[in-house]
Design a protein around this motif. Structure first.
Motif, PDB file in Angstrom:
ATOM      1  N   UNK A  37       1.021  -9.934 -13.883  1.00 13.65           N
ATOM      2  CA  UNK A  37       1.489  -8.980 -12.882  1.00 13.65           C
ATOM      3  C   UNK A  37       2.521  -9.573 -11.912  1.00 13.65           C
ATOM      4  N   UNK A  68      -2.270   3.759  -9.495  1.00 16.20           N
ATOM      5  CA  UNK A  68      -2.931   3.392 -10.746  1.00 16.20           C
ATOM      6  C   UNK A  68      -4.202   4.198 -10.949  1.00 16.20           C
ATOM      7  N   UNK A 246      -9.705   1.630   0.296  1.00 19.65           N
ATOM      8  CA  UNK A 246      -8.887   0.440   0.075  1.00 19.65           C
ATOM      9  C   UNK A 246      -7.981   0.680  -1.119  1.00 19.65           C
ATOM     10  N   UNK A 247      -8.549   1.249  -2.194  1.00 22.40           N
ATOM     11  CA  UNK A 247      -7.786   1.419  -3.431  1.00 22.40           C
ATOM     12  C   UNK A 247      -6.568   2.305  -3.205  1.00 22.40           C
ATOM     13  N   UNK A 248      -6.723   3.298  -2.331  1.00 21.85           N
ATOM     14  CA  UNK A 248      -5.678   4.304  -2.145  1.00 21.85           C
ATOM     15  C   UNK A 248      -4.905   4.124  -0.847  1.00 21.85           C
ATOM     16  N   UNK A 252      -1.203  -0.766   2.113  1.00 22.37           N
ATOM     17  CA  UNK A 252      -1.362  -1.981   1.314  1.00 22.37           C
ATOM     18  C   UNK A 252      -0.586  -1.871   0.006  1.00 22.37           C
ATOM     19  N   UNK A 263      -0.819  -9.265  -2.880  1.00 21.34           N
ATOM     20  CA  UNK A 263      -1.799  -8.910  -3.908  1.00 21.34           C
ATOM     21  C   UNK A 263      -2.698  -7.768  -3.467  1.00 21.34           C
ATOM     22  N   UNK A 264      -2.837  -6.775  -4.354  1.00 22.60           N
ATOM     23  CA  UNK A 264      -3.778  -5.695  -4.106  1.00 22.60           C
ATOM     24  C   UNK A 264      -4.580  -5.587  -5.411  1.00 22.60           C
ATOM     25  N   UNK A 265      -4.394  -4.544  -6.186  1.00 15.81           N
ATOM     26  CA  UNK A 265      -5.040  -4.459  -7.480  1.00 15.81           C
ATOM     27  C   UNK A 265      -4.234  -5.269  -8.509  1.00 15.81           C
ATOM     28  N   UNK A 266      -4.716  -5.303  -9.744  1.00 16.74           N
ATOM     29  CA  UNK A 266      -3.952  -5.869 -10.858  1.00 16.74           C
ATOM     30  C   UNK A 266      -3.236  -4.725 -11.542  1.00 16.74           C
ATOM     31  N   UNK A 267      -1.916  -4.708 -11.411  1.00 18.68           N
ATOM     32  CA  UNK A 267      -1.158  -3.590 -11.949  1.00 18.68           C
ATOM     33  C   UNK A 267      -1.487  -3.341 -13.426  1.00 18.68           C
ATOM     34  N   UNK A 268      -1.533  -2.047 -13.779  1.00 13.65           N
ATOM     35  CA  UNK A 268      -1.819  -1.654 -15.164  1.00 13.65           C
ATOM     36  C   UNK A 268      -0.592  -1.923 -16.029  1.00 13.65           C
TER      37      UNK A 268
END
Lengths: 409, 409
Positions: A37, A68, A246-248, A252, A263-268
């Protein structure tokens, strides 16, 4: 050996309002080996995607990137980031997905006022504008193309009024993006959510969004850096006023999509490949040409259905070009017709929800599925299925009517 | 023509703690044409996936299905559905992802108590159990494999104690699932979240979860049917007490994954193909054999790094088998070494977060990336990169040490 069968999906002609058939070039893109990523090659693909999304949404907004998740994840990300508990939100509803906006806004803690139209029609923009003047909402959330009823709401006047009255306007363009004009800047839309699995012909899995500086101001007001990422000395921020997810949290997410790459999520990865390829294909076709293709197929489909003696559902003046709703003839079991189409012809059309369940079929003409071949297949198969179910039709007329439309264009 | 370059990612050897290389069979699965989400062939693939997830999580739970988002979407779905505002939540933290659990729980409105361990170690289970007795939390959330520090928390004793003390235990097993034993039932874990992009070698994009009847009771207490789906006469439910998220509402999601198939989101078709294929491959290899492969590659990697004169970071007794953290030698620019590895060798290893930024490298041995070939490549390339950066190493020793380990096994 675990004994599970190998994957071997049957070929389908998918004529629903989504998900629809995926462009083979997009399928191929997903089969490419992944990159990490933060690999510069990958972040460069992320940047390409942002630039292409700006073209798709017709905007100069800095922020245009995918959430995502499936389409409704984009809606929830925008609403949970823009709505503070207690905010006043107005939701004009003319079908199922309007109720979804209401539901999400309520879960975000908004004080929600709804306007409702009977299913099958849309609002006169003046009705919505009068409600905005009356209710003085912080935010207005509305659907552009309502797939549950096959209607499309004109937005330009509503957009100008919301700008003037200082309400944020959030638009669910999941069904229309890439198939029908959506003008984020010209129509004064503060945030727009698109879908991938409909007119873009990318699998479900990402929700492209864009938002302007008016929306971003609200996002920044509520922003905090994630715990565990803050370097020593820097406060991670308190919980007060922060976004409930947090996810949405767009605050961030935009740091992740900016050169900061926080860094946040691991991009798809593979879905990003797919979205980039789907956008590349749409822009290479040209948005105007693409919209024109969608109109042409709709015209042929409608001509064929009418020639078959079927009645279209809903107010014609606000028909969503990419979804055609058909009244199920009296005495016919709609699900039985759908099963025959799927099992014998490999063609999928849709039923509907709530009050329309069992009353109408919905036929999509979207993206890669929106082709002359598919329109002719569905008309021929539907005619046979209706005859099989005892409906009197003028056999052969549907395909001739559709071919007549193609001959004219 | 829009002029965007065709997709053409460079081949990479990905030795990070995720995302890692995707099994080619999984890449192929994503290139298959899609099915509609309610096509019986597709719902049958959904059911296969649930059954395989039960085997993966070692559980008899009814509910085992993926959340449609990246790994942290699974964490948020479980926490937002199980935590009511005001609930007491205990989060034992020993690295970055513990802070993420704290942050999400706070955003869910929980009253959060944290226990903290210095990074590089884990908790003696008795410390956590004493805190559960003291704090009487409704829910305990803890990380199993902490990739930020490369540590693994033993869970069986904590699980038994939480069951006895009637606290729900939620476990983030994103990094361990498929690479290290995770025993949902035997360890009394009430909800477990796994990741796809690590030891399963499926791209990021779905978050498999499982939860038992204890957790489901809390979910059902808060359940409501989505507005716009309720048939006439049936009340859609009021906003009070409902889950703060629609996208992550497990009560609605389990209706979608049950024979009811109540419409929620549009399932991510291609990602579901990928997850099903990744699970099929993992179960065909056999979980025990798979764990053994991960241990063997770790042993070779560790032997090679030590022979090179590098020191491992953290308490050895709780090392996470699938992530090896290495102290960056004094005076060496860790990012410069990483760039040389990526640009010249096509190998990606990871840096770390927060207090460990610039202090350690993290090398993953996960899933398809966890192979003899890759371990030997990374050791050889790292040795060359270190020599290039002026570090004195016993040239050639690393590969011989790793080959010695393979010769023994």
């Amino acid at each position: 050996m675990s004994g599970w069968a190998e994957l071997n999906p049957s070929p389908r002609t998918i004529m629903t309002p989504g998900p629809v058939e995926v462009d083979p070039r997009v399928l191929r893109a997903m089969s490419y080996p992944i990159l990490g990523q933060f690999d510069p090659e990958f972040t460069s693909l992320m940047n390409d995607t942002m630039a292409m999304l700006r073209s798709l949404f017709r905007t100069d907004n800095r922020w245009a990137y995918p959430i995502d998740g499936t389409s409704r994840s984009g809606i929830e990300a925008v609403l949970v980031s823009l709505i503070e508990p207690g905010d006043k939100v107005l939701v004009p509803i003319f079908g199922r997905f309007g109720y979804l906006l209401q539901e999400i806004a309520e879960r975000c803690g908004a004080e929600v006022t709804v306007l409702e139209k009977p299913w099958g029609s849309v609002f006169d923009p003046e009705e919505v504008i009068a409600a905005v003047r009356r209710e003085k909402p912080d935010l207005v959330a509305i659907v552009h193309g309502e797939t549950s009823t096959g209607r499309m709401q004109p937005l330009a006047d509503i957009g100008r009024a919301c700008r003037e009255l200082d309400a944020l306007l959030v638009v669910d363009a999941v069904a229309t993006i890439g198939g029908v004009p959506v003008e984020a800047d010209a129509w004064c839309l503060d945030a727009v959510i698109g879908g991938t699995q409909k007119c873009l012909s990318v699998p479900s899995g990402m929700a492209p969004i864009t938002y302007n500086e008016r929306a971003e101001r609200k996002v920044l007001k509520r922003k905090r850096v994630e715990r565990g990422l803050a370097t020593p000395g820097a406060a991670p921020g308190s919980g007060g006023g922060s976004v409930r997810s947090n996810y949405f949290d767009l605050g961030q997410l935009q740091d992740y999509w900016s050169p900061l790459r926080l860094n946040h999520h691991t991009e798809m990865t593979s879905m990003l490949y797919a979205l980039r390829e789907g956008l590349r294909i749409a822009l290479a076709e040209g948005l105007e040409a693409r919209f024109d293709r969608h109109r042409r197929q709709e015209a042929a489909l409608v001509a064929g259905l009418r020639a078959m003696g079927l009645a279209l559902y809903g107010d014609e003046s606000c028909k969503l070009p990419v979804v055609t709703c058909v009244d199920i003839p009296e005495g016919v079991d709609g699900e039985s017709v759908r099963s025959l189409l799927l099992d014998s012809f490999g063609i999928e059309i849709a039923s509907s929800f709530g009050p329309l369940k069992g009353k109408i079929w919905r036929i999509g003409t979207m993206g890669y599925s929106c082709s002359r071949k598919n329109v002719l297949h569905v008309l021929g198969a539907l005619e046979a299925a209706l005859i099989r179910h005892g409906v009197k039709v003028d056999a052969g007329a549907a395909l001739q009517a559709a071919l007549d439309v193609y001959a004219e264009n």
